[in-house]
Design an enzyme around this catalytic site. Structure first.
Site, mmCIF file in Angstrom:
data_model
loop_
_atom_site.group_PDB
_atom_site.id
_atom_site.type_symbol
_atom_site.label_atom_id
_atom_site.label_comp_id
_atom_site.label_asym_id
_atom_site.label_seq_id
_atom_site.Cartn_x
_atom_site.Cartn_y
_atom_site.Cartn_z
ATOM 1 N N HIS A 76 40.310 56.781 88.005
ATOM 2 C CA HIS A 76 40.542 55.347 87.859
ATOM 3 C C HIS A 76 39.752 54.552 88.911
ATOM 4 O O HIS A 76 40.009 54.667 90.114
ATOM 5 C CB HIS A 76 42.043 55.074 88.011
ATOM 6 C CG HIS A 76 42.475 53.765 87.456
ATOM 7 N ND1 HIS A 76 43.792 53.343 87.478
ATOM 8 C CD2 HIS A 76 41.794 52.757 86.854
ATOM 9 C CE1 HIS A 76 43.895 52.164 86.915
ATOM 10 N NE2 HIS A 76 42.689 51.777 86.535
ATOM 11 N N LYS B 21 28.006 53.533 77.979
ATOM 12 C CA LYS B 21 27.452 52.173 78.016
ATOM 13 C C LYS B 21 26.235 52.103 78.939
ATOM 14 O O LYS B 21 25.271 51.384 78.648
ATOM 15 C CB LYS B 21 28.524 51.176 78.461
ATOM 16 C CG LYS B 21 29.599 50.915 77.419
ATOM 17 C CD LYS B 21 29.045 50.314 76.129
ATOM 18 C CE LYS B 21 28.593 48.882 76.295
ATOM 19 N NZ LYS B 21 28.143 48.286 75.010
ATOM 20 N N TYR C 160 33.337 56.491 78.963
ATOM 21 C CA TYR C 160 33.009 55.183 78.385
ATOM 22 C C TYR C 160 31.897 54.505 79.170
ATOM 23 O O TYR C 160 30.886 54.074 78.606
ATOM 24 C CB TYR C 160 34.243 54.285 78.363
ATOM 25 C CG TYR C 160 33.908 52.815 78.206
ATOM 26 C CD1 TYR C 160 33.218 52.355 77.094
ATOM 27 C CD2 TYR C 160 34.272 51.882 79.191
ATOM 28 C CE1 TYR C 160 32.893 51.012 76.953
ATOM 29 C CE2 TYR C 160 33.957 50.550 79.057
ATOM 30 C CZ TYR C 160 33.264 50.113 77.940
ATOM 31 O OH TYR C 160 32.936 48.795 77.801
ATOM 32 N N ILE D 188 26.397 51.564 62.481
ATOM 33 C CA ILE D 188 25.106 51.373 63.143
ATOM 34 C C ILE D 188 24.335 52.683 63.276
ATOM 35 O O ILE D 188 23.143 52.662 63.621
ATOM 36 C CB ILE D 188 25.247 50.707 64.527
ATOM 37 C CG1 ILE D 188 26.143 51.537 65.462
ATOM 38 C CG2 ILE D 188 25.748 49.281 64.383
ATOM 39 C CD1 ILE D 188 26.130 51.046 66.898
ATOM 40 N N PHE E 263 37.219 42.850 69.022
ATOM 41 C CA PHE E 263 37.787 41.755 69.807
ATOM 42 C C PHE E 263 36.744 40.713 70.224
ATOM 43 O O PHE E 263 36.812 39.545 69.820
ATOM 44 C CB PHE E 263 38.494 42.340 71.023
ATOM 45 C CG PHE E 263 38.821 41.350 72.107
ATOM 46 C CD1 PHE E 263 39.452 40.145 71.820
ATOM 47 C CD2 PHE E 263 38.516 41.634 73.431
ATOM 48 C CE1 PHE E 263 39.757 39.238 72.831
ATOM 49 C CE2 PHE E 263 38.824 40.744 74.449
ATOM 50 C CZ PHE E 263 39.435 39.538 74.143
ATOM 51 N N ASN F 113 46.109 44.762 88.962
ATOM 52 C CA ASN F 113 46.776 45.000 87.685
ATOM 53 C C ASN F 113 48.252 44.605 87.731
ATOM 54 O O ASN F 113 48.773 43.997 86.785
ATOM 55 C CB ASN F 113 46.640 46.470 87.295
ATOM 56 C CG ASN F 113 45.243 46.812 86.827
ATOM 57 O OD1 ASN F 113 44.423 45.936 86.568
ATOM 58 N ND2 ASN F 113 44.950 48.096 86.742
ATOM 59 N N THR G 212 28.931 46.090 79.871
ATOM 60 C CA THR G 212 30.115 45.998 80.721
ATOM 61 C C THR G 212 29.772 46.171 82.192
ATOM 62 O O THR G 212 28.775 46.817 82.541
ATOM 63 C CB THR G 212 31.127 47.087 80.319
ATOM 64 O OG1 THR G 212 32.211 47.114 81.243
ATOM 65 C CG2 THR G 212 30.487 48.472 80.319
ATOM 66 N N ASP G 213 30.628 45.643 83.052
ATOM 67 C CA ASP G 213 30.456 45.850 84.496
ATOM 68 C C ASP G 213 30.819 47.270 84.917
ATOM 69 O O ASP G 213 30.497 47.705 86.033
ATOM 70 C CB ASP G 213 31.283 44.839 85.297
ATOM 71 C CG ASP G 213 32.787 44.923 85.042
ATOM 72 O OD1 ASP G 213 33.214 45.695 84.159
ATOM 73 O OD2 ASP G 213 33.543 44.195 85.720
ATOM 74 N N GLU G 214 31.468 48.026 84.045
ATOM 75 C CA GLU G 214 31.894 49.373 84.417
ATOM 76 C C GLU G 214 30.725 50.325 84.637
ATOM 77 O O GLU G 214 30.897 51.392 85.246
ATOM 78 C CB GLU G 214 32.863 49.930 83.374
ATOM 79 C CG GLU G 214 34.156 49.135 83.295
ATOM 80 C CD GLU G 214 35.243 49.818 82.503
ATOM 81 O OE1 GLU G 214 35.385 51.059 82.627
ATOM 82 O OE2 GLU G 214 35.959 49.129 81.759
#
Length: 353
Positions: A292, A162, A158, A58, A10, A257, A132-134
């Site tokens: 979450h 990262k 995830y 990769i 994306f 959300n 990512t900000d996560e």
């Protein structure tokens, strides 16, 4: 020449398309074409000699070494990643393999290539890692937004994978002196997003007359960044960023959300009205996701202060453009949902490698 990993995904695909619309500099686009890599997104570049697509992993060091020696890129932009939190909960090993081991493999290939450069080419080389900000964890309702000095506290497989890749990039700069740059972005949205993510998922399910699943109470907050703004930020950091530095990229658009879903329904009510009633009637609250995170918010002041970048797209404008794109490109979505997009490359590839 620049080399992009994950350029059929994306954000990567949007970056490649945007880059070639603005620059004559060629792109070597390396993608493994996992489920989230969509070759059809790049189909219109098939006759563009500036776009060289290479089907590779990769984690394949030999393939990376060969690509760098053949194409001699002045910069590597690393987008390739597994990125869906729900999938990471079900299959964390895939995320460790791609996001951690894959990044380490790419860094080592890049270091070997960079150390072999000399003079101005060595000085000009950059390795830009898109993250990512996560990695920063979760915020309370009144907490300050994430800054570049916020301690890492990843809460999902995830996010942890990262965070691991971010630490590797940092280490390769501080240990070996490799000129790296890292960007940590908020939630992206826009054209060509795989329809497992919130905004495209709600659009396609709404149009198919299916329930619109909202986790928990729907009040989890995200900062939304239009993908075109993100691409602009990455170009800015590549051109002007200081090696070794991290830059947060945010959209300044915090939304719950459920508010996002309601906005999508309102836009669809106008663009493609139901026979009876509103798409809001399809909203269905479901059991919350494990672990979450409640709120993300990104402070991008450093990027504005040091490099003069700020987002241009409002959330209202960006979401309207995005909804309209999906309404106008239902064939692209249907090819993804049917799995046909997975066969497109192998039946008619741009470049075999």
């Amino acid at each position: 020449m620049i080399l992009v990993t994950g350029g059929a995904g994306f954000i990567g695909a949007n970056f490649v398309i945007d880059w070639l619309a603005r620059h004559d500099e060629p792109v070597v686009n390396v993608d493994k074409l996992t489920y989230a890599g969509n070759y059809e997104t790049l189909r219109h570049l098939s006759d563009d000699p500036r776009h060289i697509f290479v089907h590779a992993d990769i984690n394949d060091r030999a393939a990376l070494d060969a690509l760098m020696q053949t194409h001699r890129p002045r910069a590597i932009l690393h987008f390739a990643a597994e990125s869906h939190v729900d999938r990471s909960i079900d299959r964390p090993g895939d995320f460790i393999s791609t996001n951690v081991v894959g990044t380490a493999t790419l860094l080592e290939a890049a270091r070997a290539y960079w150390e072999d450069l000399a003079g101005a080419q060595r000085e000009a080389f950059r390795f830009l890692h898109v993250s990512t900000d996560e990695v920063y964890g979760s915020l309370g309702p009144h907490d300050a937004a994430f800054s570049e000095t916020t301690p890492y506290a990843p809460n999902s497989p995830y996010a942890a994978s990262k965070a691991g890749s971010d630490h590797l990039v940092r280490a390769w700069h501080h240990t070996y002196g490799m000129p790296t740059l890292t960007t940590n972005c908020s939630n992206n949205y826009g054209p060509y997003q795989f329809p497992e993510k919130l905004i495209p998922l709600m659009i396609q399910r709404a149009l198919r007359g299916e329930p619109l699943p909202v986790y928990g109470d729907g009040l989890n907050v995200r900062d939304w960044l239009y993908v075109g703004d993100h691409c602009d930020a990455i170009r800015t950091v590549l051109a002007h960023g200081t090696p070794g530095q991290t830059y947060n990229v945010g959209g300044c658009n915090e939304q719950t959300n459920v508010d996002v879903v309601n906005r999508i329904c309102a836009l669809l009510d106008a663009a493609r009205p139901r026979a009876v009633g509103s798409y809001r009637e399809q909203i269905a609250y479901v059991t919350d996701r494990k672990g979450h995170d409640r709120r993300y918010a990104v402070d991008a002041a450093k990027l504005e202060r040091e490099l003069g970048w700020r987002p241009q797209q409002t959330f209202a404008g960006g979401l309207a453009r995005t909804v309209q794109w999906y309404v106008d490109n239902e064939a692209w979505v249907e090819a993804v949902l049917s799995g046909e997009y997975r066969r497109a490359y192998f039946s008619n590839p741009l470049v075999q490698a």
